[in-house]
Scaffold this active site. Sequence first.
Site, PDB file in Angstrom:
ATOM      1  N   ASP A  20       1.026  -1.253  -0.047  1.00  0.00           N
ATOM      2  CA  ASP A  20      -0.019  -0.038  -0.004  1.00  0.00           C
ATOM      3  C   ASP A  20       0.678   1.223  -0.138  1.00  0.00           C
ATOM      4  OD1 ASP A  20      -1.855  -1.920   0.180  1.00  0.00           O
ATOM      5  OD2 ASP A  20      -3.206  -1.054   2.175  1.00  0.00           O
ATOM      6  N   ASP A  50      -4.692  -0.717  -1.684  1.00  0.00           N
ATOM      7  CA  ASP A  50      -5.921  -0.684  -1.063  1.00  0.00           C
ATOM      8  C   ASP A  50      -6.937  -0.026  -2.251  1.00  0.00           C
ATOM      9  OD1 ASP A  50      -7.106  -1.312   1.437  1.00  0.00           O
ATOM     10  OD2 ASP A  50      -7.018   0.776   2.113  1.00  0.00           O
ATOM     11  N   HIS A  54     -10.922   0.809  -2.716  1.00  0.00           N
ATOM     12  CA  HIS A  54     -12.236   0.825  -2.424  1.00  0.00           C
ATOM     13  C   HIS A  54     -13.288   1.348  -3.319  1.00  0.00           C
ATOM     14  CE1 HIS A  54     -10.667  -0.608   1.555  1.00  0.00           C
ATOM     15  NE2 HIS A  54     -10.127   0.637   1.923  1.00  0.00           N
ATOM     16  N   HIS A  72     -17.131   2.627   0.396  1.00  0.00           N
ATOM     17  CA  HIS A  72     -16.891   1.285   1.208  1.00  0.00           C
ATOM     18  C   HIS A  72     -17.390   1.467   2.697  1.00  0.00           C
ATOM     19  CE1 HIS A  72     -14.137  -1.437   3.238  1.00  0.00           C
ATOM     20  NE2 HIS A  72     -14.379  -2.070   2.106  1.00  0.00           N
ATOM     21  N   HIS A  96     -10.637   7.052   1.781  1.00  0.00           N
ATOM     22  CA  HIS A  96      -9.190   6.958   1.318  1.00  0.00           C
ATOM     23  C   HIS A  96      -9.094   5.877   0.260  1.00  0.00           C
ATOM     24  CE1 HIS A  96      -9.684   3.591   4.101  1.00  0.00           C
ATOM     25  NE2 HIS A  96      -8.675   3.071   3.437  1.00  0.00           N
ATOM     26  N   LYS A 141      -7.040  -4.842  -3.056  1.00  0.00           N
ATOM     27  CA  LYS A 141      -8.055  -5.413  -1.918  1.00  0.00           C
ATOM     28  C   LYS A 141      -9.015  -4.224  -1.478  1.00  0.00           C
ATOM     29  CE  LYS A 141      -4.494  -4.086   1.272  1.00  0.00           C
ATOM     30  NZ  LYS A 141      -4.928  -3.091   2.168  1.00  0.00           N
ATOM     31  N   CYS A 164      -2.496  -3.199   7.549  1.00  0.00           N
ATOM     32  CA  CYS A 164      -2.265  -4.126   6.494  1.00  0.00           C
ATOM     33  C   CYS A 164      -0.930  -4.838   6.597  1.00  0.00           C
ATOM     34  CB  CYS A 164      -2.177  -3.287   5.113  1.00  0.00           C
ATOM     35  SG  CYS A 164      -3.807  -2.428   5.042  1.00  0.00           S
TER      36      CYS A 164
HETATM   37  C1  VGL Z   1      -5.085   0.361   5.728  1.00  0.00           C
HETATM   38  C2  VGL Z   1      -6.376   1.352   7.284  1.00  0.00           C
HETATM   39  C3  VGL Z   1      -7.464   1.301   6.130  1.00  0.00           C
HETATM   40  C4  VGL Z   1      -3.552  -0.075   5.558  1.00  0.00           C
HETATM   41  C5  VGL Z   1      -5.943   0.434   4.736  1.00  0.00           C
HETATM   42  O1  VGL Z   1      -3.083  -0.202   4.320  1.00  0.00           O
HETATM   43  O2  VGL Z   1      -2.940  -0.403   6.505  1.00  0.00           O
HETATM   44  N1  VGL Z   1      -5.072   1.042   6.863  1.00  0.00           N
HETATM   45  N2  VGL Z   1      -7.195   0.769   5.063  1.00  0.00           N
HETATM   46 ZN    ZN Z   2      -8.547   1.051   3.510  1.00  0.00          ZN
END
Ligand code: VGL
Ligand code: ZN
Length: 219
Positions: free
Chosen positions: A10, A48, A50, A54, A83, A108, A153
Site C-alpha cells: 500500500d 487498497d 475501495h 466502502h 481513502h 484489495k 495491512c
Molecule cells: C490500511 C487502514 C485502512 C492499511 C488500509 O493499508 O494499513 N489501513 N485501510
Molecule cells: Zn482501506
Amino acid sequence: MKNPALLVVDIQNGFVEESELPVPGGGELIEPINKLMPLFPVVVATQDWHPPDHGSFYTRHRGAKPYEMGELGGEPQVLWPVHCVAGTRGADFVEGLKVEYLQAVIRKGMDPEVDSYSTFYDNFHRNPSGLRGYLRERGVDAIFLAGLAFDYCVLYSARDALEFTSEIYVIEDACRAVSPDTAAAAREEMISKNINLLKIGDVVNLLTNSGISGAFPRE
Ligand code: VGL
Ligand code: ZN
C-alpha cells in the site's frame, strides 16, 4: 530460503499525503523500498482499492467521526477517513516508487461490506485475493514485507502469510504505523507468532549470504 518474495504494501498517495489517511513518515519509504525491490527474485505490490461508499469509511455511518470505532458486518471496525478510492489519485502508487520492479499487483478492499487489511483475505477470512496462488505458482518459499501500515495491512498480511510459509520477515524500518499503540501491539503479536522482525541492512546480508539474486540487475 531459495526464492523469497518482497511484498510492497500500500505505497499509495492516500497514505502518504495529508489529504486522506496519512501514515506518519510514510513518504520516507520510497527510497528504501526502491533499493530493496531489485534484490528480490519476486516482487509484488498491493493497493487498497475501495469503492466510494466502502463500509469502512466514516461517511457511511450516521453521525460518526473519522478514526472512531464502529461496526461493519456485525464486527468492530475502525471508521476511516475516505481513502484510496479505486481509480482516484489517492489510490495511485506514490510518485517516485519504481513501479518497473513490480511483477504483480494485488488489489484489495473492493467489497463495500467488509474491510480488507490483509493482502491474502478480507477481514472476515471469506474471500481470498489470489495472492497465495500466485506465490505458490512462482515457487516462493519466504515472504518479506515492507510498507504501510505496520499496524494494519502489514500486520494482517504477515499473519495470513503464515498459512503460506513459516518464513516471514517484516522489514521494520521499511514500514510506518498509523499509531504507536497499535504498532506496539502488532510488534508483540509478530514476535509471539515467530514472524521475524529485521532491518533493511539485515535483509541485504541475509539475501547475499543465501546466494539470492534479484530479478532485475542491481543499481
Ligand atoms: C490500511 C487502514 C485502512 C492499511 C488500509 O493499508 O494499513 N489501513 N485501510
Ligand atoms: Zn482501506
